[in-house]
Scaffold this motif. Structure first.
Motif, mmCIF file in Angstrom:
data_model
loop_
_atom_site.group_PDB
_atom_site.id
_atom_site.type_symbol
_atom_site.label_atom_id
_atom_site.label_comp_id
_atom_site.label_asym_id
_atom_site.label_seq_id
_atom_site.Cartn_x
_atom_site.Cartn_y
_atom_site.Cartn_z
ATOM 1 N N THR A 72 21.610 -109.739 -17.548
ATOM 2 C CA THR A 72 21.721 -108.311 -17.259
ATOM 3 C C THR A 72 20.353 -107.764 -16.877
ATOM 4 O O THR A 72 20.243 -106.918 -15.988
ATOM 5 N N GLU A 73 19.313 -108.252 -17.520
ATOM 6 C CA GLU A 73 17.948 -107.795 -17.221
ATOM 7 C C GLU A 73 17.558 -108.087 -15.779
ATOM 8 O O GLU A 73 16.891 -107.272 -15.132
ATOM 9 N N GLN A 74 17.967 -109.256 -15.258
ATOM 10 C CA GLN A 74 17.676 -109.582 -13.857
ATOM 11 C C GLN A 74 18.337 -108.572 -12.923
ATOM 12 O O GLN A 74 17.725 -108.118 -11.965
ATOM 13 N N VAL A 75 19.577 -108.243 -13.219
ATOM 14 C CA VAL A 75 20.302 -107.298 -12.373
ATOM 15 C C VAL A 75 19.641 -105.930 -12.453
ATOM 16 O O VAL A 75 19.412 -105.271 -11.434
ATOM 17 N N GLN A 76 19.299 -105.481 -13.657
ATOM 18 C CA GLN A 76 18.662 -104.177 -13.834
ATOM 19 C C GLN A 76 17.321 -104.104 -13.114
ATOM 20 O O GLN A 76 16.969 -103.061 -12.567
ATOM 21 N N ALA A 77 16.566 -105.191 -13.092
ATOM 22 C CA ALA A 77 15.231 -105.204 -12.486
ATOM 23 C C ALA A 77 15.272 -105.292 -10.964
ATOM 24 O O ALA A 77 14.276 -104.991 -10.305
ATOM 25 N N SER A 78 16.398 -105.680 -10.410
ATOM 26 C CA SER A 78 16.481 -105.970 -8.974
ATOM 27 C C SER A 78 16.802 -104.734 -8.152
ATOM 28 O O SER A 78 17.564 -103.866 -8.570
ATOM 29 N N ASP A 79 16.217 -104.685 -6.965
ATOM 30 C CA ASP A 79 16.525 -103.631 -6.004
ATOM 31 C C ASP A 79 17.776 -103.993 -5.209
ATOM 32 O O ASP A 79 18.536 -103.114 -4.816
ATOM 33 N N ALA A 80 17.972 -105.275 -4.946
ATOM 34 C CA ALA A 80 19.138 -105.749 -4.209
ATOM 35 C C ALA A 80 19.715 -106.956 -4.940
ATOM 36 O O ALA A 80 18.971 -107.830 -5.384
ATOM 37 N N VAL A 81 21.029 -106.969 -5.072
ATOM 38 C CA VAL A 81 21.733 -108.077 -5.720
ATOM 39 C C VAL A 81 22.702 -108.651 -4.697
ATOM 40 O O VAL A 81 23.578 -107.950 -4.206
ATOM 41 N N ILE A 82 22.514 -109.923 -4.379
ATOM 42 C CA ILE A 82 23.347 -110.604 -3.405
ATOM 43 C C ILE A 82 24.180 -111.640 -4.149
ATOM 44 O O ILE A 82 23.636 -112.588 -4.717
ATOM 45 N N THR A 83 25.490 -111.449 -4.145
ATOM 46 C CA THR A 83 26.374 -112.400 -4.813
ATOM 47 C C THR A 83 27.010 -113.316 -3.776
ATOM 48 O O THR A 83 27.148 -112.954 -2.618
#
Length: 137
Positions: A72-83
């Motif tokens: 969850t921390e990675q997602v919160q820290a990211s400006d863009a999330v590519i799945t």
């Protein structure tokens, strides 16, 4: 992008193929201008050896990478999330830039079958990079 150095997170189920190739391209093509993270909902034991071989053909070494559990921390820290095919298991946060890249999973495929996947990933990473760093690309 909100951070001085944009942070992009690439996510696939096993974090062993697609997301690792995308992270490798973003790291190489951004020349350090983008912080790159990758993770998986069910990380594998090792990077797909065919993905490693395909990226070596491009002069990008991902052999030292290790599949990581998505946090969850990675997602919160990211400006863009590519799945890339992780479906509903990836956490979503309001205000984040999300893209879902429909890409064939390279697992179990030979090098000739993985090259087109790799090339598609490269095109998508180049387009994303042009959007998040338009002045430098």
């Amino acid at each position: 992008m909100t951070s001085p150095t944009p942070i992009v997170l690439f996510v696939c189920i096993h974090n062993a193929g697609r997301s690792q190739m995308a992270a490798g391209y973003m790291t190489a093509l951004s020349d350090g201008a983008v912080r790159v993270l990758s993770g998986g909902s069910e990380p594998g034991n090792q990077i797909n050896p065919i993905a490693i071989q395909a990226m070596q053909e491009e002069g990008i070494d991902i052999t030292g990478n290790v599949p990581q559990l998505l946090s969850t921390e990675q997602v919160q820290a990211s400006d863009a999330v590519i799945t890339m095919g992780c479906g509903d298991v990836c956490p979503i946060f309001p205000g984040k830039r999300y893209e879902d890249w429909e890409l064939t999973d390279p697992a179990g495929k030979n090098l000739d079958e993985v090259r087109p996947i790799r090339d598609d990933i490269k095109r998508r990473v180049q387009a994303l990079l042009a959007e998040i760093l338009p002045a430098t690309v």
